[in-house]
Enzyme design. Structure first.
Site, PDB file in Angstrom:
ATOM      1  N   GLU A  98      14.130  11.675  -8.575  1.00 30.85           N
ATOM      2  CA  GLU A  98      13.855  10.313  -9.049  1.00 30.85           C
ATOM      3  C   GLU A  98      14.986   9.888  -9.977  1.00 30.85           C
ATOM      4  O   GLU A  98      15.274  10.556 -10.968  1.00 30.85           O
ATOM      5  CB  GLU A  98      12.497  10.259  -9.759  1.00 30.85           C
ATOM      6  CG  GLU A  98      12.230   8.981 -10.555  1.00 30.85           C
ATOM      7  CD  GLU A  98      12.393   7.688  -9.778  1.00 30.85           C
ATOM      8  OE1 GLU A  98      11.778   7.548  -8.715  1.00 30.85           O
ATOM      9  OE2 GLU A  98      13.169   6.803 -10.246  1.00 30.85           O
ATOM     10  N   SER A 119       5.524   8.531 -10.791  1.00 37.50           N
ATOM     11  CA  SER A 119       4.098   8.361 -10.482  1.00 37.50           C
ATOM     12  C   SER A 119       3.375   7.438 -11.462  1.00 37.50           C
ATOM     13  O   SER A 119       2.510   7.877 -12.220  1.00 37.50           O
ATOM     14  CB  SER A 119       3.417   9.738 -10.464  1.00 37.50           C
ATOM     15  OG  SER A 119       2.081   9.596 -10.035  1.00 37.50           O
ATOM     16  N   CYS A 158       1.853  -1.949 -10.982  1.00 33.37           N
ATOM     17  CA  CYS A 158       0.896  -3.059 -10.907  1.00 33.37           C
ATOM     18  C   CYS A 158       0.282  -3.358 -12.269  1.00 33.37           C
ATOM     19  O   CYS A 158      -0.201  -4.474 -12.503  1.00 33.37           O
ATOM     20  CB  CYS A 158      -0.224  -2.710  -9.925  1.00 33.37           C
ATOM     21  SG  CYS A 158       0.393  -1.971  -8.403  1.00 33.37           S
ATOM     22  N   ASP A 187       7.551   0.752  -0.278  1.00 30.97           N
ATOM     23  CA  ASP A 187       8.174  -0.570  -0.146  1.00 30.97           C
ATOM     24  C   ASP A 187       9.462  -0.562   0.671  1.00 30.97           C
ATOM     25  O   ASP A 187       9.949  -1.623   1.068  1.00 30.97           O
ATOM     26  CB  ASP A 187       8.494  -1.140  -1.540  1.00 30.97           C
ATOM     27  CG  ASP A 187       7.263  -1.650  -2.258  1.00 30.97           C
ATOM     28  OD1 ASP A 187       6.138  -1.460  -1.752  1.00 30.97           O
ATOM     29  OD2 ASP A 187       7.427  -2.242  -3.345  1.00 30.97           O
ATOM     30  N   TYR A 189     -27.060 -10.031  -0.981  1.00 34.60           N
ATOM     31  CA  TYR A 189     -27.518 -11.213  -1.715  1.00 34.60           C
ATOM     32  C   TYR A 189     -28.460 -10.842  -2.852  1.00 34.60           C
ATOM     33  O   TYR A 189     -29.434 -10.115  -2.650  1.00 34.60           O
ATOM     34  CB  TYR A 189     -28.243 -12.207  -0.785  1.00 34.60           C
ATOM     35  CG  TYR A 189     -29.068 -13.202  -1.571  1.00 34.60           C
ATOM     36  CD1 TYR A 189     -28.435 -14.094  -2.444  1.00 34.60           C
ATOM     37  CD2 TYR A 189     -30.453 -13.211  -1.490  1.00 34.60           C
ATOM     38  CE1 TYR A 189     -29.186 -14.968  -3.222  1.00 34.60           C
ATOM     39  CE2 TYR A 189     -31.210 -14.093  -2.262  1.00 34.60           C
ATOM     40  CZ  TYR A 189     -30.573 -14.965  -3.128  1.00 34.60           C
ATOM     41  OH  TYR A 189     -31.301 -15.829  -3.899  1.00 34.60           O
ATOM     42  N   TRP A 228     -27.101 -18.052   0.982  1.00 37.98           N
ATOM     43  CA  TRP A 228     -26.081 -17.967   2.043  1.00 37.98           C
ATOM     44  C   TRP A 228     -24.771 -17.596   1.359  1.00 37.98           C
ATOM     45  O   TRP A 228     -24.279 -18.342   0.517  1.00 37.98           O
ATOM     46  CB  TRP A 228     -25.906 -19.309   2.759  1.00 37.98           C
ATOM     47  CG  TRP A 228     -27.021 -19.594   3.705  1.00 37.98           C
ATOM     48  CD1 TRP A 228     -28.128 -20.344   3.441  1.00 37.98           C
ATOM     49  CD2 TRP A 228     -27.158 -19.129   5.047  1.00 37.98           C
ATOM     50  NE1 TRP A 228     -28.951 -20.368   4.534  1.00 37.98           N
ATOM     51  CE2 TRP A 228     -28.382 -19.632   5.543  1.00 37.98           C
ATOM     52  CE3 TRP A 228     -26.380 -18.321   5.887  1.00 37.98           C
ATOM     53  CZ2 TRP A 228     -28.830 -19.371   6.839  1.00 37.98           C
ATOM     54  CZ3 TRP A 228     -26.819 -18.064   7.169  1.00 37.98           C
ATOM     55  CH2 TRP A 228     -28.028 -18.577   7.637  1.00 37.98           C
TER      56      TRP A 228
HETATM   57  P1  FAD Z   1       9.098   1.861  -6.114  1.00 37.14           P
HETATM   58  O1  FAD Z   1       7.959   1.636  -7.046  1.00 37.14           O
HETATM   59  O2  FAD Z   1      10.185   0.849  -6.044  1.00 37.14           O
HETATM   60  O3  FAD Z   1       9.723   3.278  -6.436  1.00 37.14           O
HETATM   61  C1  FAD Z   1      10.850   3.749  -5.786  1.00 37.14           C
HETATM   62  C2  FAD Z   1      11.549   4.726  -6.707  1.00 37.14           C
HETATM   63  O4  FAD Z   1      12.650   5.290  -5.999  1.00 37.14           O
HETATM   64  C3  FAD Z   1      12.146   4.061  -7.950  1.00 37.14           C
HETATM   65  O5  FAD Z   1      11.594   4.636  -9.122  1.00 37.14           O
HETATM   66  C4  FAD Z   1      13.645   4.315  -7.850  1.00 37.14           C
HETATM   67  O6  FAD Z   1      14.233   4.631  -9.109  1.00 37.14           O
HETATM   68  C5  FAD Z   1      13.694   5.526  -6.926  1.00 37.14           C
HETATM   69  N1  FAD Z   1      14.953   5.614  -6.179  1.00 37.14           N
HETATM   70  C6  FAD Z   1      15.554   4.640  -5.444  1.00 37.14           C
HETATM   71  N2  FAD Z   1      16.697   5.108  -4.893  1.00 37.14           N
HETATM   72  C7  FAD Z   1      16.811   6.393  -5.289  1.00 37.14           C
HETATM   73  C8  FAD Z   1      17.784   7.403  -5.040  1.00 37.14           C
HETATM   74  N3  FAD Z   1      18.835   7.173  -4.266  1.00 37.14           N
HETATM   75  N4  FAD Z   1      17.618   8.627  -5.617  1.00 37.14           N
HETATM   76  C9  FAD Z   1      16.519   8.870  -6.407  1.00 37.14           C
HETATM   77  N5  FAD Z   1      15.583   7.952  -6.669  1.00 37.14           N
HETATM   78  C10 FAD Z   1      15.714   6.729  -6.108  1.00 37.14           C
HETATM   79  N6  FAD Z   1       1.037  -3.918  -5.576  1.00 37.14           N
HETATM   80  C11 FAD Z   1      -0.294  -4.059  -5.324  1.00 37.14           C
HETATM   81  O7  FAD Z   1      -0.746  -3.619  -4.257  1.00 37.14           O
HETATM   82  N7  FAD Z   1      -1.129  -4.655  -6.213  1.00 37.14           N
HETATM   83  C12 FAD Z   1      -0.691  -5.138  -7.397  1.00 37.14           C
HETATM   84  O8  FAD Z   1      -1.458  -5.646  -8.200  1.00 37.14           O
HETATM   85  C13 FAD Z   1       0.696  -5.024  -7.689  1.00 37.14           C
HETATM   86  N8  FAD Z   1       1.193  -5.507  -8.844  1.00 37.14           N
HETATM   87  C14 FAD Z   1       2.519  -5.340  -9.126  1.00 37.14           C
HETATM   88  C15 FAD Z   1       2.997  -5.837 -10.343  1.00 37.14           C
HETATM   89  C16 FAD Z   1       4.340  -5.689 -10.655  1.00 37.14           C
HETATM   90  C17 FAD Z   1       4.852  -6.227 -11.945  1.00 37.14           C
HETATM   91  C18 FAD Z   1       5.209  -5.020  -9.746  1.00 37.14           C
HETATM   92  C19 FAD Z   1       6.649  -4.847 -10.096  1.00 37.14           C
HETATM   93  C20 FAD Z   1       4.738  -4.544  -8.545  1.00 37.14           C
HETATM   94  C21 FAD Z   1       3.384  -4.696  -8.221  1.00 37.14           C
HETATM   95  N9  FAD Z   1       2.867  -4.233  -7.018  1.00 37.14           N
HETATM   96  C22 FAD Z   1       1.539  -4.386  -6.733  1.00 37.14           C
HETATM   97  C23 FAD Z   1       3.732  -3.574  -6.025  1.00 37.14           C
HETATM   98  C24 FAD Z   1       3.742  -2.048  -6.203  1.00 37.14           C
HETATM   99  O9  FAD Z   1       4.059  -1.728  -7.533  1.00 37.14           O
HETATM  100  C25 FAD Z   1       4.774  -1.455  -5.259  1.00 37.14           C
HETATM  101  O10 FAD Z   1       4.362  -1.743  -3.948  1.00 37.14           O
HETATM  102  C26 FAD Z   1       4.932   0.040  -5.429  1.00 37.14           C
HETATM  103  O11 FAD Z   1       5.462   0.361  -6.683  1.00 37.14           O
HETATM  104  C27 FAD Z   1       5.868   0.601  -4.358  1.00 37.14           C
HETATM  105  O12 FAD Z   1       6.060   1.945  -4.590  1.00 37.14           O
HETATM  106  P2  FAD Z   1       7.323   2.692  -3.960  1.00 37.14           P
HETATM  107  O13 FAD Z   1       7.184   4.116  -4.358  1.00 37.14           O
HETATM  108  O14 FAD Z   1       7.443   2.388  -2.523  1.00 37.14           O
HETATM  109  O15 FAD Z   1       8.577   2.006  -4.615  1.00 37.14           O
END
Ligand code: FAD
Ligand code: NAD
Length: 443
Positions: A34, A40, A44, A281, A424, A432
């Site tokens: 990371e 972890s 959100c 994502d 309900y 309803w």
């Molecule tokens: P990320 O959280 O982007 O984590 C990816 C990690 O990979 C990062 O920490 C980055 O540093 C690391 N990384 C990248 N490249 C490298 C590399 N080359 N080497 C080592 N590490 C690397 N979703 C919902 O469903 N409901 C919600 O209410 C919601 N609210 C949100 C509110 C906010 C303010 C934000 C910002 C997001 C919200 N989301 C919500 C979206 C949700 O947080 C994301 O979908 C989720 O964090 C995705 O997780 P991820 O692990 O795919 O990516």
């Protein structure tokens, strides 16, 4: 000796994959790299730390590095994977703390590199006082900035802009929300945007829609936002204009992207390269209404991706069932939940989409404290096939969206909705249910 799984990225997608793989197959050697100092956590929750409702960023952490280690997972924070050779199955890692580079190897690789904010090409975004909100580090910076700030401008009235507008108001700031399109939450239909605008304005947020941001003014520290409609003074600017998947590493190693620009995977989260998976994502999902790959960068989806990849890597059967595009968020007193396609999106996709929009209540009209609740249903003319919907409520009543989401996942129709046996009692619903009232309006 067990096989070696390397996970790149330790937040929702990466942590889920690592823990699931290790639990299902304890013989696997699991390593997580990371780049940042945090792993972890629930991004959100960031808006609620900014508002002060959650006292500390640490509360958002689901599992600390120590907990990874206790499960036998080798976790390395401040370690960035800078190169992968898929032929040799090796990777190059840069340790940001020690300032050194080293090599590692893998049998299985999970790309969980997430997404990053997408900044509009406007001058002045590099100045002090301009922020984005994606990571815990961003949260830390914004918390500090909030201490002296008085006037905030937020660019973008999407999910982040809307949630953070509330947080900033709770911290006593004056807030102007600047949205390029003609309404807040422009990816959904006008009626929901109207409800949101009213709610924001009722809570003292200035909402400028259909506005083009030209530049951020200042002499190294932001002072104002220059727009097509005038100048907005601001000592703090949050840019919340959308995100892009972090696919550079994937592309450099030859991983195929899909039509959405995120990594293409199959139902088992496998990419086109042998032994290489993607989760969160950075990866696409299959959309069960559109019947094609779709990018839905949400936390619950990232967890499911990771869990699926981890199970498959551990040698067990798992498939990710896809998405219908369900989301919910809070804007002051309103909970706004949507699923499937808006009418506008459905029409663009070529569906003969029609809609009904009704106002009902979240309890019996005679029950003390019952509040208005709105339902939008989008369906296909002729077949009555459900295409999408929205529920806007003053609280948990918006979770009715889950019944619609379940129907959408099954390819259900308005008739199917009408036949549902929904719950309900006067404190929770009119006799309803509002979903059924909306379905009855369909001609
Ligand atoms: P990320 O959280 O982007 O984590 C990816 C990690 O990979 C990062 O920490 C980055 O540093 C690391 N990384 C990248 N490249 C490298 C590399 N080359 N080497 C080592 N590490 C690397 N979703 C919902 O469903 N409901 C919600 O209410 C919601 N609210 C949100 C509110 C906010 C303010 C934000 C910002 C997001 C919200 N989301 C919500 C979206 C949700 O947080 C994301 O979908 C989720 O964090 C995705 O997780 P991820 O692990 O795919 O990516
Ligand atoms: P978004 O895509 O939700 O909204 C971006 C908004 O910025 C859109 O309304 C867009 O029209 C507007 N915009 C684009 N360019 C602009 C410009 N130059 N000037 C003014 N407005 C402009 O993106 P976001 O709000 O940055 O959120 C990022 C992601 O975070 C979301 O896609 C979502 O995945 C996730 N998220 C989800 C939740 C939730 O589910 N409750 C909450 C927060 C964040």
């Amino acid at each position: 000796m067990g096989k070696r799984l390397v996970v790149i990225g330790g937040v929702a997608g990466g942590a889920s994959a690592a823990f699931k793989a290790k639990r299902e197959n304890p013989d696997l050697e699991v390593v997580v790299y990371e780049k940042s100092g945090w792993v972890s956590y629930g991004a959100c929750g960031l808006p609620y730390v900014l508002s002060g409702e959650i006292p500390r960023l640490e509360k958002l952490v689901a599992r600390t590095p120590e907990e990874f280690r206790k499960q036998g997972i080798h976790i390395h924070v401040h370690h960035e994977v800078v190169d992968v050779d898929p032929e040799l199955k090796t990777l190059t890692v840069f340790d940001h703390q020690e300032g050194r580079t080293f090599q590692d190897r893998y049998d299985y690789l999970v790309l969980a590199t997430g997404a990053r904010p997408s900044l509009p090409p406007i001058p002045g975004t590099e100045q002090e006082g301009v922020y984005t909100l994606r990571s815990m580090e961003n949260g830390e910076s914004l918390l500090k900035a909030l201490e002296g700030a008085q006037r905030a401008a937020i660019l973008g009235a999407g999910y982040i802009g809307l949630e953070v507008a509330e947080a900033f108001r709770k911290r006593g700031l004056e807030v102007t929300l600047l949205e390029l399109k003609d309404r807040p939450l422009p990816h959904w239909d006008q009626e929901v945007g109207n409800l949101l605008k009213e709610e924001l304005e009722r809570h003292g947020v200035e909402v400028w829609t259909g506005v083009e941001v030209k530049a951020l003014r200042g002499q190294g520290r932001v002072e104002a936002v220059e727009t097509s409609e005038g100048v907005v003074p601001a000592d703090l600017v949050l840019v919340a204009t959308g995100i892009k998947p972090n696919t550079l590493l994937a592309q450099a190693m030859g991983v195929a992207l899909g039509s959405t620009g995120a990594i293409a995977t199959d139902e088992r989260m496998r990419t086109n390269l042998e032994g290489v998976y993607a989760a969160g994502d950075v990866a696409e999902s299959f959309h069960q209404v559109l019947k094609r790959p779709y990018w839905l960068p949400l936390g619950d989806v990232a967890n499911k991706h990771g869990r699926t990849a981890g199970t498959v890597i551990a040698g067990k059967e798992a498939r990710f069932a896809g998405v219908v595009g369900t989301a919910i968020f809070k804007a002051f007193g309103l909970a706004v939940a949507t699923t499937g396609l808006s009418q506008e999106a459905a029409l663009k996709e070529g569906f003969q989409a029609r809609k009904v929009f009704i106002q009902s209540r979240d309890g019996a009209h005679y029950y003390p404290g019952s509040q208005p609740l709105w339902v939008e249903l989008i369906y296909e003319e002729g077949t009555g096939k459900l295409l999408g919907g929205a529920v806007v409520a003053h609280g948990h009543g918006a979770l009715r969206i889950d019944a619609l989401a379940a129907l959408l996942h099954q390819g259900g129709t308005v008739e199917d909705l009408l036949s549902l046996d929904l719950a309900y009692a006067p404190p929770y619903s009119p006799v309803w249910d509002p979903l059924l009232i909306a379905a009855q309006q369909v001609k």
